[in-house]
Scaffold this active site. Structure first.
Site, PDB file in Angstrom:
ATOM      1  N   ASP A 137      17.393  18.899   9.984  1.00 24.82           N
ATOM      2  CA  ASP A 137      17.493  18.473   8.578  1.00 24.82           C
ATOM      3  C   ASP A 137      16.237  17.759   8.088  1.00 24.82           C
ATOM      4  OD1 ASP A 137      17.642  16.138   9.974  1.00 24.82           O
ATOM      5  OD2 ASP A 137      19.577  15.481   9.193  1.00 24.82           O
ATOM      6  N   GLY A 138      15.212  17.686   8.934  1.00 23.93           N
ATOM      7  CA  GLY A 138      13.939  17.100   8.513  1.00 23.93           C
ATOM      8  C   GLY A 138      13.761  15.648   8.935  1.00 23.93           C
ATOM      9  N   GLU A 139      14.812  15.022   9.454  1.00 19.39           N
ATOM     10  CA  GLU A 139      14.671  13.620   9.866  1.00 19.39           C
ATOM     11  C   GLU A 139      13.769  13.498  11.093  1.00 19.39           C
ATOM     12  OE1 GLU A 139      18.584  11.987  10.381  1.00 19.39           O
ATOM     13  OE2 GLU A 139      18.980  11.999   8.225  1.00 19.39           O
ATOM     14  N   GLN A 182       1.074  -0.834  -6.727  1.00 14.94           N
ATOM     15  CA  GLN A 182       2.178  -1.348  -7.564  1.00 14.94           C
ATOM     16  C   GLN A 182       2.535  -2.718  -6.989  1.00 14.94           C
ATOM     17  OE1 GLN A 182       3.721   0.310 -10.293  1.00 14.94           O
ATOM     18  NE2 GLN A 182       4.938  -1.523 -10.654  1.00 14.94           N
ATOM     19  N   LYS A 199     -20.630  -1.646 -18.429  1.00 14.11           N
ATOM     20  CA  LYS A 199     -20.624  -1.031 -19.775  1.00 14.11           C
ATOM     21  C   LYS A 199     -21.378  -1.912 -20.755  1.00 14.11           C
ATOM     22  CE  LYS A 199     -16.584   1.830 -19.734  1.00 14.11           C
ATOM     23  NZ  LYS A 199     -15.179   1.789 -19.600  1.00 14.11           N
ATOM     24  N   HIS A 243      -5.299  -2.972  -1.054  1.00  9.17           N
ATOM     25  CA  HIS A 243      -5.702  -2.949  -2.456  1.00  9.17           C
ATOM     26  C   HIS A 243      -5.411  -4.242  -3.202  1.00  9.17           C
ATOM     27  CE1 HIS A 243      -6.930  -1.276  -6.202  1.00  9.17           C
ATOM     28  NE2 HIS A 243      -5.829  -1.768  -6.733  1.00  9.17           N
ATOM     29  N   ASP A 250     -17.055  -0.052 -10.600  1.00 12.01           N
ATOM     30  CA  ASP A 250     -16.530  -1.030 -11.562  1.00 12.01           C
ATOM     31  C   ASP A 250     -16.487  -2.406 -10.897  1.00 12.01           C
ATOM     32  OD1 ASP A 250     -14.216  -1.013  -9.921  1.00 12.01           O
ATOM     33  OD2 ASP A 250     -13.338   0.606 -11.110  1.00 12.01           O
ATOM     34  N   ARG A 288     -22.487  -2.297 -24.807  1.00 12.23           N
ATOM     35  CA  ARG A 288     -22.248  -1.764 -26.152  1.00 12.23           C
ATOM     36  C   ARG A 288     -23.586  -1.696 -26.881  1.00 12.23           C
ATOM     37  NH1 ARG A 288     -18.492   0.060 -28.940  1.00 12.23           N
ATOM     38  NH2 ARG A 288     -16.891  -0.471 -27.423  1.00 12.23           N
TER      39      ARG A 288
HETATM   40  C1  R5P Z   1      -8.352   1.107  -8.423  1.00 14.02           C
HETATM   41  O1  R5P Z   1      -7.982   0.011  -8.725  1.00 14.02           O
HETATM   42  C2  R5P Z   1      -8.974   1.467  -7.107  1.00 14.02           C
HETATM   43  O2  R5P Z   1      -9.809   0.479  -6.614  1.00 14.02           O
HETATM   44  C3  R5P Z   1      -9.732   2.757  -7.250  1.00 14.02           C
HETATM   45  O3  R5P Z   1     -10.816   2.550  -8.140  1.00 14.02           O
HETATM   46  C4  R5P Z   1      -8.832   3.831  -7.798  1.00 14.02           C
HETATM   47  O4  R5P Z   1      -7.666   3.936  -7.024  1.00 14.02           O
HETATM   48  C5  R5P Z   1      -9.562   5.152  -7.828  1.00 14.02           C
HETATM   49  O5  R5P Z   1      -8.705   6.081  -8.395  1.00 14.02           O
HETATM   50  P1  R5P Z   1      -9.204   7.488  -8.846  1.00 14.02           P
HETATM   51  O6  R5P Z   1      -9.879   8.140  -7.671  1.00 14.02           O
HETATM   52  O7  R5P Z   1      -7.928   8.194  -9.258  1.00 14.02           O
HETATM   53  O8  R5P Z   1     -10.127   7.306 -10.000  1.00 14.02           O
END
Ligand code: R5P
Length: 275
Positions: free
Chosen positions: A33-35, A87, A176, A117, A154, A178
Site C-alpha cells: 500500500d506504499g507505507e 512556513q 535595488k 531557513h 537579496d 530607484r
Molecule cells: C527565500 O527566502 C530563500 O532564501 C530563497 O531565496 C528562495 O527559497 C529561492 O526561491 P526560488 O528559487 O523559488 O526563487
C-alpha cells in the site's frame, strides 16, 4: 558510535562515516500500500541519525528511525535539510506553522540542522538545537574561480555570502536603486563585477526564479562567468533548465539534498561536530 543512514541521506551518511562512527545497516522497503518499513539490523548503543526532510515521506522515515532507536539512552538527530521551514509563522489567519508542527515532533537528545531557513525554528524544537553553517565549506570549494566574488541575490542571503567569502574572497549584495519614479535598477551594492567570476549564493534554490533574475543582472554588469551555489538544492520543476537558459556557467550545491549538483559535501562539517 553508530551513524544511521536515513533514506534521503545515504550517500552523505557514508561520507560522514569516513570521518567518524560506524555505518549502521538499515533495511528499507515499501508495503504494497506504499507505507514505508524501517528496520535497523545492528545493535544500537549510541546512535546518530542523518536524515534530510525533503518529502513528506522523509519525515515519516525520520520518526520511524527515532522510534527504532528508542532502546538507546541518547539519540542525536542530524537534519541536513529541514523542509517546511519556510512556513515558520502565521502569514494569514488560520494557517499552520508547519515548521513548528514538524520540529515539535522530533524527540532526541540534540538536533542539528544546516543553514535552516528560519531563525524562529529554534523556538519550536523541544530539545537542544544547533544550526550549522555551510558557508565556509562552499567558499573553500571555489578556489578554481578567477577573481571570485560571492554575491547574495537579496539581503536575506547576505550573511551566507559573507560567510562563504570569509575564507578570503570578496562579497556583495544585489541592491535595488530607484533611478526615477518609474525606473528601478538592481546592481551590486558596493563592488564592480566586470571581468570577475561571480558566484551567486543563497540558502535554497527552489523554482530558480531568484537566481534567474540575479544572473541576468550580473551578466549585464559584465561578470566573466556566473556560477550559482546553494546549500539546499530543492530544484522544483524546470529550475535547472531555467538557470542554464539564462547563461549560468555551472550549478553547485551541497549534499544536504543529494543530486548531481551536490559537488560540495557537508560531511566534514557534520563529522567534526559529532566527533
Ligand atoms: C527565500 O527566502 C530563500 O532564501 C530563497 O531565496 C528562495 O527559497 C529561492 O526561491 P526560488 O528559487 O523559488 O526563487
Amino acid at each position: 558510535m553508530q551513524i544511521i543512514p536515513g533514506i534521503s541521506s545515504q550517500t552523505l551518511t557514508k561520507h560522514v562515516c569516513s570521518i567518524v562512527g560506524e555505518l549502521a545497516s538499515v533495511e528499507y522497503k515499501r508495503f504494497p500500500d506504499g507505507e514505508l518499513y524501517v528496520r535497523i539490523r545492528d545493535e544500537i548503543e549510541e546512535p546518530t541519525i542523518i536524515q534530510s526532510i525533503v518529502t513528506d515521506s522523509d519525515l515519516i522515515c525520520l520518526l520511524q528511525l527515532i522510534d527504532a532507536c528508542s532502546e538507546a539512552e541518547k539519540v542525536r538527530v542530524i537534519i541536513p535539510y529541514l523542509g517546511y521551514a519556510r512556513q515558520d509563522k502565521v502569514f494569514k489567519r488560520g494557517e499552520a506553522i508547519s515548521a513548528r508542527a514538524i520540529a515539535s515532533h522530533i524527540k532526541a537528545e540534540k538536533v542539528y540542522t544546516i543553514n535552516v531557513h528560519s531563525e524562529l525554528i529554534k523556538n519550536y524544537f523541544t530539545c537542544e538545537h544547533v544550526d550549522l553553517n555551510a558557508g565556509p565549506v562552499i567558499g573553500e570549494y571555489f578556489s578554481f574561480a578567477k577573481d571570485p566574488i560571492f554575491i547574495a541575490p537579496d539581503e536575506g542571503a547576505a550573511d551566507l555570502a559573507r560567510s562563504a567569502a570569509s575564507v578570503g574572497y570578496d562579497y556583495d549584495v544585489l541592491h535595488k536603486e530607484r533611478i526615477s519614479p518609474e525606473e528601478v535598477r538592481t546592481v551590486p551594492k558596493r563592488l564592480d563585477v566586470t571581468g570577475r567570476d561571480a558566484i551567486l549564493i543563497d540558502d535554497i534554490i527552489s523554482t530558480g526564479g531568484t537566481m534567474v533574475e540575479a544572473t541576468k543582472i550580473l551578466k549585464k554588469s559584465g561578470a566573466r562567468n556566473v556560477y550559482v551555489a546553494c546549500v539546499h538544492a530543492v530544484f522544483v520543476d524546470d529550475a535547472v533548465t531555467r538557470l542554464f537558459d539564462v547563461g549560468v556557467e555551472q550549478i553547485y550545491s551541497t549534499d544536504t539534498i543529494e543530486s548531481i549538483f551536490s559537488k560540495i559535501s557537508v560531511s566534514k562539517l557534520i563529522g567534526e561536530v559529532i566527533k
